[in-house]
Design an enzyme around this catalytic site. Structure first.
Site, PDB file in Angstrom:
ATOM      1  N   GLU A 149       0.797  -1.239   0.000  1.00 12.22           N
ATOM      2  CA  GLU A 149       0.000   0.000   0.000  1.00 12.22           C
ATOM      3  C   GLU A 149       0.825   1.282   0.000  1.00 12.22           C
ATOM      4  OE1 GLU A 149      -2.780  -0.343   3.200  1.00 12.22           O
ATOM      5  OE2 GLU A 149      -3.597  -2.229   2.482  1.00 12.22           O
ATOM      6  N   ASN A 191       2.110  -5.136  -3.187  1.00 15.79           N
ATOM      7  CA  ASN A 191       0.696  -5.435  -2.913  1.00 15.79           C
ATOM      8  C   ASN A 191      -0.069  -4.147  -2.618  1.00 15.79           C
ATOM      9  OD1 ASN A 191      -1.318  -7.565  -2.315  1.00 15.79           O
ATOM     10  ND2 ASN A 191      -1.239  -6.770  -0.212  1.00 15.79           N
ATOM     11  N   HIS A 228     -10.577  -5.738  -2.512  1.00 12.01           N
ATOM     12  CA  HIS A 228     -11.649  -5.528  -1.535  1.00 12.01           C
ATOM     13  C   HIS A 228     -12.758  -4.743  -2.238  1.00 12.01           C
ATOM     14  CE1 HIS A 228      -9.237  -6.986   1.766  1.00 12.01           C
ATOM     15  NE2 HIS A 228      -8.268  -6.136   1.469  1.00 12.01           N
ATOM     16  N   GLU A 257      -6.352 -10.518  -1.434  1.00  6.88           N
ATOM     17  CA  GLU A 257      -7.190 -10.295  -0.236  1.00  6.88           C
ATOM     18  C   GLU A 257      -8.661 -10.193  -0.624  1.00  6.88           C
ATOM     19  OE1 GLU A 257      -5.742  -6.952   2.031  1.00  6.88           O
ATOM     20  OE2 GLU A 257      -3.653  -7.476   1.670  1.00  6.88           O
ATOM     21  N   ASP A 259     -12.400  -9.998  -1.105  1.00 10.19           N
ATOM     22  CA  ASP A 259     -13.710 -10.080  -0.463  1.00 10.19           C
ATOM     23  C   ASP A 259     -14.646  -9.122  -1.193  1.00 10.19           C
ATOM     24  OD1 ASP A 259     -12.790  -7.662   0.636  1.00 10.19           O
ATOM     25  OD2 ASP A 259     -12.596  -8.450   2.662  1.00 10.19           O
TER      26      ASP A 259
END
Ligand code: G3I
Length: 441
Positions: A149, A191, A228, A257, A259
């Site tokens: 990030e 990432n 996300h 990750e 979702d």
């Protein structure tokens, strides 16, 4: 390929069985195209039998949700703490799963002592952290999120301001070089989130950095897309383009990750789109969801995962499984080797009177690993010993419960998924077939 069977004792000629039907777990389904299907794991849930049951059954890659972050692994400067991270790593490896490391350097979840640092002292502390943690786990990590990030949201396309960024723009490449030196076998990833839409400035900023790193020989192997999603940040229609463009830079891409907030068929369709995007990109090597049950999620109220709070499979689970099962012809890395074995594709152990027979059948092959499957006949209550030869290592299993008496010996038992089980061998250049033997349990 030949369908001749080489019997371990005596001659026998059989016809190899056709490729097995649809896989019944996420990991097994993903493995059909050489990919992994992973999840984030929290150490404090490893005593929850429902949670562990789903984890062991469905996933073949594990990411520590919080336990490998800087605040967890170096709570006091120079004093490293790996207890919870080790619990996750050991649980995963004992089950034949691989591990994604998350994350070596990040502006967030820094320990207090680091938050208060700046300049050269911070740069050196960050590099020491990368070196120490990556060295501690050397050889056990499939891919590290080396830097997490580091780009700003919004329209700038530039770096996020942080204490690490203020040590100099080269902090990211310095972290990657330190990680490579510490664990040359791990894939090294950048990432980030909000990098899914190809037209977004943040996506373009990360792309330019990876392009620059590749052109200058900075060691980067992969880019992680956190993924996300929710109604305010839906799966973009150009997702496949984003993944493909990054892959074209010469890096693997991974969904790290995943979702998606929502429910029912809407959520299921969005999951399907993400998985299809990965499957359509040869270098998209795997998908990780950010938790197991909705109640395990960092945003539980959005019910964003594949299992409900009771551990039941949701519609989203079924859609993901079906897409993965339809992808068996897509292979994520080039299956090349001039030394891999050709000829017979199965070998059968002799059956003792009243005993059982284990037939090994070779599966897909890649530069660094191959799949094998064993079918047992003669009993439903089998114990199959699989022995690989150095430097081979079994790195994943499916449709079996495995134990590991030693590094190169796996003892496989039924786990309720029938009498055919499989595994992936990281071969290290040794293409010899594993030996298999069967006993009635
Ligand atoms: O364990 C403590 C508990 O003892 C304490 O009482 C409680 C009170 O605050 O905090 C608990 O720790 C929380 C921890 O999750 C475990 O649940 C932290 O406060 C909380 O900040 C932490 O949140 C994590 C978040 O990263 C922190 O940034 C989430 O679990 C984790 O899912 C999330 O993961 C991130 C990825 O690393 C990077 N990408 C985004 C993703 C989602 O935010």
């Amino acid at each position: 390929m030949s369908t001749l069977v080489a019997a371990a004792a005596g001659a026998a000629v059989l016809v190899a069985s056709p490729a097995s039907g649809a896989a019944s777990t996420l990991a097994a389904a993903a493995q059909q195209s050489g990919r992994y299907f992973g999840t984030a794991v929290a150490a404090n849930k490893l005593s929850d039998s429902t949670y562990v049951g789903i984890l062991n059954r469905e996933f073949d890659m594990v990411t520590a949700e919080n336990e490998m972050k800087m605040d967890a692994t170096e709570p006091s400067q120079g004093q490293f703490s790996y207890g919870n991270a080790d619990r996750i790593v050991n649980q995963a490896r004992n089950q034949g799963k691989r591990v994604r490391g998350h994350a070596l350097a990040w502006h967030s979840q820094q320990p207090g002592w680091m938050q208060n640092m700046s300049g050269t002292a911070l740069r050196n502390a960050m590099l020491n952290h990368v070196t120490q943690v990556a060295s501690y786990y050397r050889g056990k990590i499939y891919a590290w999120d080396v830097v997490n990030e580091a780009f700003a949201d919004g329209s700038s396309g530039g770096r996020r301001d942080s204490n690490l960024q203020r040590t100099g723009n080269d902090w990211i490449e310095a972290a990657f070089r330190a990680a490579r030196a510490a664990d040359p076998g791990a894939k090294l990833c950048y990432n980030d989130y909000n990098t899914d839409n190809w037209s977004h400035a943040k996506t373009q900023g990360v792309y330019r950095m990876v392009q620059d790193f590749k052109s200058r020989g900075v060691p980067i192997d992969c880019v992680g897309f956190q993924a996300h999603f929710n109604s305010g940040n839906p799966v973009p229609s150009n997702y496949h383009t984003t993944l493909q463009n990054f892959a074209n830079l010469g890096v693997d891409v991974q969904i790290t990750e995943l979702d998606i907030e929502g429910s029912g068929s809407t959520q299921a369709q969005q999951y399907q789109g993400v998985v299809q995007a990965c499957l359509s990109v040869t270098r998209c090597t795997g998908i990780t969801v950010w938790g197991i049950r909705d109640t395990d999620s960092w945003r539980a109220s959005g019910t964003p995962l594949l299992f409900d709070g009771s551990g039941n499979k949701k519609a989203a689970y079924t859609s993901v499984l079906n897409v993965l099962n339809n992808a068996s012809s897509t292979v994520p890395t080039t299956p090349t080797s001039t030394t891999d074995p050709t000829g017979p594709t199965t070998t059968t152990t002799p059956q003792n009177p009243g005993g059982c027979t284990a037939t090994y059948r070779e599966g897909q092959k890649w530069n660094d690993r191959f799949n094998g499957e064993v079918t047992v006949s003669g009993t439903n209550n089998w114990v199959v010993t699989v022995t690989v030869s150095s430097p081979q290592r079994i790195i994943a299993t499916w449709n079996t419960t495995a134990t590991w008496p030693s590094a190169n010996v796996m003892v496989a038992r039924p786990n309720g998924n029938g009498n055919t089980f499989g595994f992936t061998v990281q071969h290290g250049g040794n293409w010899n077939w594993p030996s298999v033997s069967c006993q009635v349990g």
